[in-house]
Design an enzyme around this catalytic site. Structure first.
Site, short mmCIF file in Angstrom:
data_model
loop_
_atom_site.label_atom_id
_atom_site.label_comp_id
_atom_site.label_asym_id
_atom_site.label_seq_id
_atom_site.Cartn_x
_atom_site.Cartn_y
_atom_site.Cartn_z
N HIS A 62 22.21 7.21 -28.29
CA HIS A 62 23.25 7.07 -27.27
C HIS A 62 23.31 8.27 -26.33
CE1 HIS A 62 25.76 10.13 -29.22
NE2 HIS A 62 25.41 9.56 -30.38
N ASN A 82 29.21 16.06 -28.50
CA ASN A 82 27.83 16.56 -28.55
C ASN A 82 27.73 17.90 -27.84
OD1 ASN A 82 26.62 13.21 -28.08
ND2 ASN A 82 26.45 14.40 -29.96
N GLU A 90 27.03 5.40 -37.33
CA GLU A 90 26.55 6.71 -37.77
C GLU A 90 27.06 7.04 -39.17
OE1 GLU A 90 24.40 8.70 -37.93
OE2 GLU A 90 24.56 10.33 -36.46
#
Length: 215
Positions: free
Chosen positions: A10, A16, A84
């Site tokens: 993604h 992140n 995830e």
């Protein structure tokens, strides 16, 4: 029939950018992540995959939905087994915070992520089990071209299973950047790593025509 399975990570999120573990937290792409998503979609649409599978989390699903829209398909197959890893007590913490609070456990996990798990989180055999079940039921080898959109840990487990690499440490050391493309070819039932962490589409000028995938 030869099958190519493209694994897509993604686009970037604010977490992140902060090196913050997000796991199952449904964090959306940030502005740059949406641009990475758009560019990945443009490149993949030219390849014309027959099927698109995705994690239900927004940061992955928006890419998969953009791709099926570009292809004129009904929509991606949303499968919760592609979510995830559950990072448990580490979820929402930055790498620095985890290192300060869980130094020994984090060091063990980084050295052998298939042999240990985050405290309070999902065990390696649990995520392996759900990804194995996904592969059995999705039967990706019935397609010549398909795409799976997911997350860093999840896609590494998927790659390891496709390549029959077991819990090989080298698979964990595969770099999978946000918006990157990797691929496994199934040739006469023999799995081959075709390419890994291709991000060329993220670095070209805006007006550059979409790139083909590596052969």
């Amino acid at each position: 029939m030869e099958t190519r399975i493209v694994l897509v990570r993604h686009g970037r999120t604010a977490w992140n950018l902060d090196y913050r573990y997000q796991g199952r937290s449904d964090v959306p792409c940030d502005e740059q992540g949406l641009e990475q998503t758009r560019r990945a979609v443009a490149r993949l649409a030219g390849w014309r995959p027959e099927a698109v599978f995705t994690s239900p989390l927004r940061r992955a699903r928006c890419l998969a939905e953009g791709l099926t829209d570009a292809l004129g398909q009904e929509g991606p197959v949303v499968d919760p087994r592609l979510t995830e890893l559950d990072f448990g007590d580490w979820e929402g913490l930055t790498v620095q915070e985890i290192q300060e609070r869980y130094k020994e456990a984090y060091s063990r996990w980084r050295l052998a992520p298939f042999d240990s798990s985050p405290p309070g989180g999902e065990r390696a055999e649990e995520i392996e089990g759900r990804i194995e079940a996904f592969l059995r039921e999705a039967r990706l080898d019935r397609f010549a071209r398909c795409v799976v959109v997911g997350h860093g840990y999840c896609l590494r487990v998927l790659a390891a299973l496709l390549l029959r690499a077991g819990r090989c440490g080298c698979v964990w050391r595969m770099r999978l950047d946000n918006g990157s493309l990797s691929a496994v070819d199934l040739w006469k039932e023999i799995p081959l790593l075709a390419f890994s962490n291709d991000t060329l589409h993220l670095h070209l000028p805006e007006d550059h025509p979409p790139l083909p995938l590596p052969r």
